[in-house]
Design an enzyme around this catalytic site. Structure first.
Site, short mmCIF file in Angstrom:
data_model
loop_
_atom_site.label_atom_id
_atom_site.label_comp_id
_atom_site.label_asym_id
_atom_site.label_seq_id
_atom_site.Cartn_x
_atom_site.Cartn_y
_atom_site.Cartn_z
N HIS A 63 0.85 -1.19 0.00
CA HIS A 63 0.00 0.00 0.00
C HIS A 63 0.88 1.24 0.00
CE1 HIS A 63 0.90 -0.65 4.24
NE2 HIS A 63 0.38 0.53 4.56
N HIS A 65 1.36 3.84 2.05
CA HIS A 65 1.88 4.54 3.21
C HIS A 65 3.40 4.49 3.13
CE1 HIS A 65 -2.00 4.21 5.83
NE2 HIS A 65 -1.95 5.33 5.15
N ASP A 67 6.03 4.18 4.95
CA ASP A 67 6.93 3.20 5.55
C ASP A 67 6.95 1.89 4.78
OD1 ASP A 67 4.25 2.99 6.50
OD2 ASP A 67 4.88 1.76 8.18
N HIS A 272 5.95 -5.56 11.88
CA HIS A 272 5.40 -4.21 11.84
C HIS A 272 5.19 -3.67 13.26
CE1 HIS A 272 2.72 -0.84 10.53
NE2 HIS A 272 3.50 -0.91 9.46
#
Length: 307
Positions: A63, A65, A67, A272
């Protein structure tokens, strides 16, 4: 052929530190090297792990984002500076191509190689890559923005010849080996049928790996990851921060373990991690209350999928 393996390059969320790197990992399966997510510092971690850049032909971005992809433009630039000529395939949500093109447009960079963008938009399980040895599927996740996990599955191999038994049957010639590998029985010149299982061994077990980050607890993924050999599932928070997990679209270690247990996976890797929890073994301890075969991911550690 080497055992399939997963090397963790980064397994923390959001802000990089001197010890913690955002999400990135290398899956090596059936001779291919797949880069999954590419947070800041991925190039440095690839160097430390002694992984050759030119082996990476497929990149999967879950995705948009930061990071999970802020290290990508740097890596693509390095490919160019190292003289790469073979193309690279990038599987990512719609929007990443525009980001990459805009950067290279305004930096006046013309790459020496081609990028093939496979833009993802489906919210259903979808096959996005296939070759003669492997299939790759998306796993729709539940996050604040459009996000996919990825399922990597080996294709069945041919049966292995049992040469000791084959040599006992003079009628069997080299030209017959292909049919034996495909599982066919053999008929002698006198019409006797010799069952295939007497002349061959079973092929190696089919192995599979599922990557699920970032996501809230999302039970629909269970059917997609049933019995995988290795599951990487995010566990940004411990259960004491469950409300924060819900509000930010993430999971707790407890919830990741519940998914693993219900899906009957062979092994669970947690990742994560939020930097607010410096002791990653706390995630492992929490998950083990529910699912026994679990580890907290560690940067630069390699995990093997066993036959």
């Amino acid at each position: 052929m080497k055992k399939p393996s997963l090397t963790i390059l980064g397994c923390h969320s959001s802000i990089p530190t001197d010890k913690f790197y955002p999400t990135a990992q290398i899956l090596e399966m059936k001779g291919d090297s797949f880069l999954i997510d590419c947070g800041e510092g991925t190039q440095v971690q690839l160097r430390k792990a002694k992984i050759k850049f030119n082996k990476i032909a497929h990149i999967f971005i879950s995705h948009l984002h930061g990071d999970h992809f802020f290290g990508l433009i740097g890596l693509l630039s390095t490919f160019h500076l190292l003289g790469r000529e073979k193309s690279v395939n990038i599987y990512a949500p719609k929007g990443l191509k525009e980001i990459i093109d805009t950067h290279f447009k305004w930096s006046y960079t013309r790459l020496k190689y081609c990028i093939d963008h496979i833009e993802l938009s489906s919210k259903k399980l979808e096959k996005i890559m296939e070759n003669e040895k492997i299939e790759v599927y998306t796993i729709p996740l539940k996050h604040r923005i459009y996000t996919n996990g990825f399922l990597f599955k080996e294709k069945p191999s041919n049966r292995k010849l049992n040469m000791k038994e084959i040599k006992k049957i003079p009628d069997i010639k080299i030209v017959d080996y292909k049919n034996l590998k495909l599982g066919k029985d053999f008929m002698t010149k006198k019409g006797k049928i010799i069952p295939n299982y007497q002349l061959t061994f079973d092929p190696p077990k089919i192995l599979s790996y599922a990557f699920c980050s970032d996501t809230s607890y999302h039970s629909p993924i269970i059917e997609h990851i049933k019995s995988v050999d290795l599951l990487y599932h995010e566990s940004t928070f411990l259960k004491e921060e469950k409300n924060r997990a819900i509000n930010t679209g993430h999971s707790t270690a407890n919830e990741a373990a519940c998914i693993a247990k219900k899906a009957k996976v062979k092994k669970l890797l947690l990742g994560h991690f939020s930097n607010r929890f410096p002791n990653i073994k706390a995630f492992e301890k929490e998950a083990k209350e529910i699912f026994f075969n679990v580890e907290a991911s560690e940067p630069l550690k390699t995990y093997y999928l066993d036959y």
